[in-house]
Write an enzyme that holds these catalytic residues in place. Sequence first.
Site, PDB file in Angstrom:
ATOM      1  N   ARG A 106       0.833  -1.215   0.000  1.00  0.00           N
ATOM      2  CA  ARG A 106       0.000   0.000   0.000  1.00  0.00           C
ATOM      3  C   ARG A 106       0.861   1.257   0.000  1.00  0.00           C
ATOM      4  O   ARG A 106       0.582   2.207  -0.739  1.00  0.00           O
ATOM      5  CB  ARG A 106      -0.951  -0.029   1.202  1.00  0.00           C
ATOM      6  CG  ARG A 106      -2.070  -1.007   0.973  1.00  0.00           C
ATOM      7  CD  ARG A 106      -3.039  -1.155   2.132  1.00  0.00           C
ATOM      8  NE  ARG A 106      -4.161  -1.993   1.681  1.00  0.00           N
ATOM      9  CZ  ARG A 106      -5.183  -2.358   2.427  1.00  0.00           C
ATOM     10  NH1 ARG A 106      -5.270  -1.975   3.681  1.00  0.00           N
ATOM     11  NH2 ARG A 106      -6.149  -3.100   1.919  1.00  0.00           N
ATOM     12  N   TYR A 146      -5.917  -0.997  -7.034  1.00  0.00           N
ATOM     13  CA  TYR A 146      -5.283  -2.226  -6.518  1.00  0.00           C
ATOM     14  C   TYR A 146      -4.689  -2.052  -5.123  1.00  0.00           C
ATOM     15  O   TYR A 146      -4.512  -0.964  -4.657  1.00  0.00           O
ATOM     16  CB  TYR A 146      -4.336  -2.874  -7.507  1.00  0.00           C
ATOM     17  CG  TYR A 146      -3.132  -2.150  -8.063  1.00  0.00           C
ATOM     18  CD1 TYR A 146      -2.613  -0.999  -7.511  1.00  0.00           C
ATOM     19  CD2 TYR A 146      -2.493  -2.690  -9.180  1.00  0.00           C
ATOM     20  CE1 TYR A 146      -1.497  -0.402  -8.058  1.00  0.00           C
ATOM     21  CE2 TYR A 146      -1.368  -2.097  -9.718  1.00  0.00           C
ATOM     22  CZ  TYR A 146      -0.877  -0.954  -9.150  1.00  0.00           C
ATOM     23  OH  TYR A 146       0.237  -0.363  -9.677  1.00  0.00           O
ATOM     24  N   GLU A 147      -4.477  -3.174  -4.494  1.00  0.00           N
ATOM     25  CA  GLU A 147      -4.077  -3.206  -3.060  1.00  0.00           C
ATOM     26  C   GLU A 147      -5.124  -2.523  -2.183  1.00  0.00           C
ATOM     27  O   GLU A 147      -4.795  -1.941  -1.162  1.00  0.00           O
ATOM     28  CB  GLU A 147      -2.698  -2.563  -2.855  1.00  0.00           C
ATOM     29  CG  GLU A 147      -1.601  -3.030  -3.784  1.00  0.00           C
ATOM     30  CD  GLU A 147      -1.390  -4.533  -3.818  1.00  0.00           C
ATOM     31  OE1 GLU A 147      -1.902  -5.225  -2.923  1.00  0.00           O
ATOM     32  OE2 GLU A 147      -0.744  -5.017  -4.763  1.00  0.00           O
ATOM     33  N   GLY A 148      -6.372  -2.646  -2.555  1.00  0.00           N
ATOM     34  CA  GLY A 148      -7.458  -2.025  -1.790  1.00  0.00           C
ATOM     35  C   GLY A 148      -7.842  -0.691  -2.383  1.00  0.00           C
ATOM     36  O   GLY A 148      -7.039   0.232  -2.417  1.00  0.00           O
ATOM     37  N   GLN A 169      -9.387   1.699   1.695  1.00  0.00           N
ATOM     38  CA  GLN A 169      -8.415   2.443   2.501  1.00  0.00           C
ATOM     39  C   GLN A 169      -9.136   3.341   3.501  1.00  0.00           C
ATOM     40  O   GLN A 169      -8.703   3.493   4.641  1.00  0.00           O
ATOM     41  CB  GLN A 169      -7.513   3.313   1.613  1.00  0.00           C
ATOM     42  CG  GLN A 169      -6.761   2.579   0.527  1.00  0.00           C
ATOM     43  CD  GLN A 169      -5.881   1.471   1.039  1.00  0.00           C
ATOM     44  OE1 GLN A 169      -5.268   1.597   2.095  1.00  0.00           O
ATOM     45  NE2 GLN A 169      -5.855   0.353   0.338  1.00  0.00           N
TER      46      GLN A 169
END
Lengths: 601, 601
Positions: free
Chosen positions: A296, A440-442, A447
Amino acid sequence: MPSYQAPLRDMRFVMNEMFDYPSHYAALPNGEEASPDVVGAILEEGARFARDVLLPLNQSGDEEGCLLEGGEVKAPRGFKEAYQQYVEGGWPSLAADPEQGGQGLPPSLAMMLSEMICATNLAWGMYPGLSHGAADALRHHGTDAQKATYLTKLVEGVWTGTMCLTEPHCGTDLGLIKTRAVPAEGDAYQITGTKIFISAGEHNLAENIVHLVLAKLPDAPEGSKGISLFVVPKFLPDAEGNPGQRNGVSCGSLEHKMGIHGNATCVMNFDGATGYLVGAPNKGLACMFTMMNAARLGVGIQGLGLMEASFQNSLGYARDRLQMRGLSGVQAPDKAADPIIVHPDVRRMLLTQKAFAEGGRMLVLYTAQMLDVVEHGAAGEEKERAETLLGLLTPIVKAFLTEVGFECTNEGVQIFGGHGFIKEWGMEQLVRDARITRLYEGTTGIQALDLLGRKVLMSQGESLKVFTKEIHKFCQAEADNPALKEFIEPLAKLNAQWGELTMGIGMKAMQDREEVGAASVDYLMYSGYVAVAYLFARAAKQAASAQGGEDAAFYTAKLNTARFYYQRLLPRTKAHAAMIQAGAGSLMAISSEDFGLGFEI
Amino acid sequence: MPSYQAPLRDMRFVMNEMFDYPSHYAALPNGEEASPDVVGAILEEGARFARDVLLPLNQSGDEEGCLLEGGEVKAPRGFKEAYQQYVEGGWPSLAADPEQGGQGLPPSLAMMLSEMICATNLAWGMYPGLSHGAADALRHHGTDAQKATYLTKLVEGVWTGTMCLTEPHCGTDLGLIKTRAVPAEGDAYQITGTKIFISAGEHNLAENIVHLVLAKLPDAPEGSKGISLFVVPKFLPDAEGNPGQRNGVSCGSLEHKMGIHGNATCVMNFDGATGYLVGAPNKGLACMFTMMNAARLGVGIQGLGLMEASFQNSLGYARDRLQMRGLSGVQAPDKAADPIIVHPDVRRMLLTQKAFAEGGRMLVLYTAQMLDVVEHGAAGEEKERAETLLGLLTPIVKAFLTEVGFECTNEGVQIFGGHGFIKEWGMEQLVRDARITRLYEGTTGIQALDLLGRKVLMSQGESLKVFTKEIHKFCQAEADNPALKEFIEPLAKLNAQWGELTMGIGMKAMQDREEVGAASVDYLMYSGYVAVAYLFARAAKQAASAQGGEDAAFYTAKLNTARFYYQRLLPRTKAHAAMIQAGAGSLMAISSEDFGLGFEI
């Protein structure tokens, strides 16, 4: 072709003049290695690598994309050679543990290199980029044997890593995964299932690929409590630790995407592939967060790199392109028209890019100090504080910098006018590449829930207070500094409001949990603006005290950038505050069925 | 593949229930033709054409793009056949003058069809779309012979038109053009020069292409006062008016673009091409604005269509995709997870799309009534008023709807998560296609200068007052309506603030002209939000009074959408107002040289 120069002067300002990185590094174990001279030399060498090796492959990589043939993926022309140079240069091991052959330098330093890589070739950067997450997971949760087998190779960069989480029916909600792990011979498992969106899942840059795979054991509990993590190599290491037998994992297809064409985004099929458990059974989610948190921060840095790249090229164009005369008169009488940088609205766009890039860099380097302490510092109060701040700031770095990063790359297109829409100029590629960073990655929404729900409200606001107290102290200390009045007054108000807004949401959430989701994204954006405002106030303090001398123009520009940020970007907090306070009511009123009554028959 | 249903119910609400289009049409000359039945039938037929003919060609057109071979451009597969159907259906002539073979229906009706075309296939829509501008220029400024030769063919749609303005070194600043027109035999001129970014400049959809070209006569005055307009056909008409000899104009190359791949964006080379003057010598800029104003409204409608398309598909996905449980508990116990439409932040994004699409439609249909009156109404006070409002609202329709349109297509990608980034789902195409709308026919910055500089300040604020007075009267009339209190109170305040902000800029601009440019884009966005707020208040009034009956759910949803708009979008005016008031200072402080001190060595 777009150009790029790493913003070394600005990095030095933030690292050395604002945050005293020399002392910070000196206090870390192994910190004597990171002397200002060494740091400077590494950054300069990285800047050259990014500019001379990666940048020339960025547009061609976008045009060519990746090719899947007979199960093998070919990355675009030149990517493999650039990766070889990267490995030979020792870049992958920069911040890795000396025990695994790393150079033991602080992670913050690797993050500044990462900014340069993302600015010049994001798609390429994702091949080595994913290795860090995989390495982190193994370092924290792997057995000694796993570390010996996989980690050393990842650290050297001769093998790369992936994170295999997402499946066709689930991304955010990993409790729903269907990939299964069945115990096999010895400590091995047979992994079967399909993973999608696997960045660098298959490619020709490295001799082996180490997949970190989430899967469910037989009889695992339902949902996210029943997930385990496995290491699944593309080639099973032989007795000497070299790539041996081909494992039952293969790339089924490549996704056709809006951007990052040079990166292979793979559908990965695990067909009874041999894997080994990493960490405890059913505790895979915790291991995954180890990878995820590093990733992140990395994605936030992607946003930063892309906006810097867009800014630099927009600035060049705005100085060259002649169009119209200045509103208050002719500026370049010797030319057919004035360069568009004379126009206030073009300046507004350029300054938006400049302020967010410089603000983003401060935010990353502030957070990176926390990461250094968490990774290398001795246990104690300072480390606890760093852990809290790192947890609080990670979703802000990720989501705020990718949201404003996307905005800034779009300002770049806007400054180029119609030419911005044409591929040749390279500005639209930055937009397409930046678009994935919000996802991506949340996603930003995830977040925001992490920040507001997990980090702030779950700690009863305590984690936030660690940060707002620091801001409060700074405001108090500078309250009588006339040079900073224009910054301190609004900052102190916003900082106080941050706490009030948090309390307000907390109160409402006790009645209705939906209030958390309803406020979350506006809360995250508000938080990002205030965090960066704090850092710009500190930058202004530094610049004000350093004025004069041969760098006077740099400090004056920094002060004026801070001023622009306060006057022309920070007021967005007014909107976010009002929208937070408006609550969930208007969001929840319309039923799913009634949403489409304007067009559904 | 994305789906689409024209929002006929919502169009009926706005046209019939809010703005009383039946009476409006009845009052126009030839208005009896536009009876509610006829209008309804045309909209339904248009909806079918867009859904069944254009939508299936949208993704394939994006993938294939256009092909230039031996000077001929081939549009993507199916585009030509769809265009034939379009011509055979009589669509091009819908709103054209009966004198030129048109059906004489009001332009507002064509605008609603345009929304459907833009929603389903923007790239295709630009082939016939540009013809309207060319036709407008000839209708207003052409000789009778030119009308007979070119206009009738454009109206029928057997020929298409272009607008050839931009050159490599100038787009906004057309005073710099280098294309030359030299008198030749009879009333002909020889046109020589290069034009870029020419949409539909060359293609295989129609038998001839009519270029409207800006060029300079020998000894023309410098700058924009020396521009003339010429009509330059691809094939010179023969004695029967059919395409005859090939003219000296050809497509040099096709641009490679971020989006609208299905449309041929051409570099056009004029090599002593035969052309004929349209309008008076050196008065080309006025003629160009005739084309441009129609085109600007058209581009605003593109923004509207794209956001509706993104909304509809996002809604479908949000209802189907299962991920996580609702924050306040399980919503779909029979499923593995809840559909993501239960999550407040997903709803926030969907409602943002819904509110902007519905608000945009109201803004377009409000403005379209003015256009109807300007085009067809009798001279007099009402027409003057309509002209003022049309002038005021055109840059707002263009820039505000394309800015929020881009935002909404991006929300669509965000709702789809990682899948939004994958081409297959069609959501990222909407973003790429939408990106150009903020640029062409004058960037947002140019629209903002038109609004604030030309329209508002040049009239000493009088043009704005025509609109704010209408809003003021509405607020007064509804001041005691308890059902509307939540709308009227904030609207009245914002409306008053609109005048104050304008006055404030006007005062500052007397000292410093840069203040106009510095405030312009925030002013335009502020104006857009308030204009749409006014229309949502009227929608709420209508919905509140119509509640009950079989459409009760529609009216309730409309009221709730208005509420969402007021609570969660309109607060953005707070930020814009503050940024307007901040003035030009922070924009103008840094010199062109000092902008890059962070990275330039």
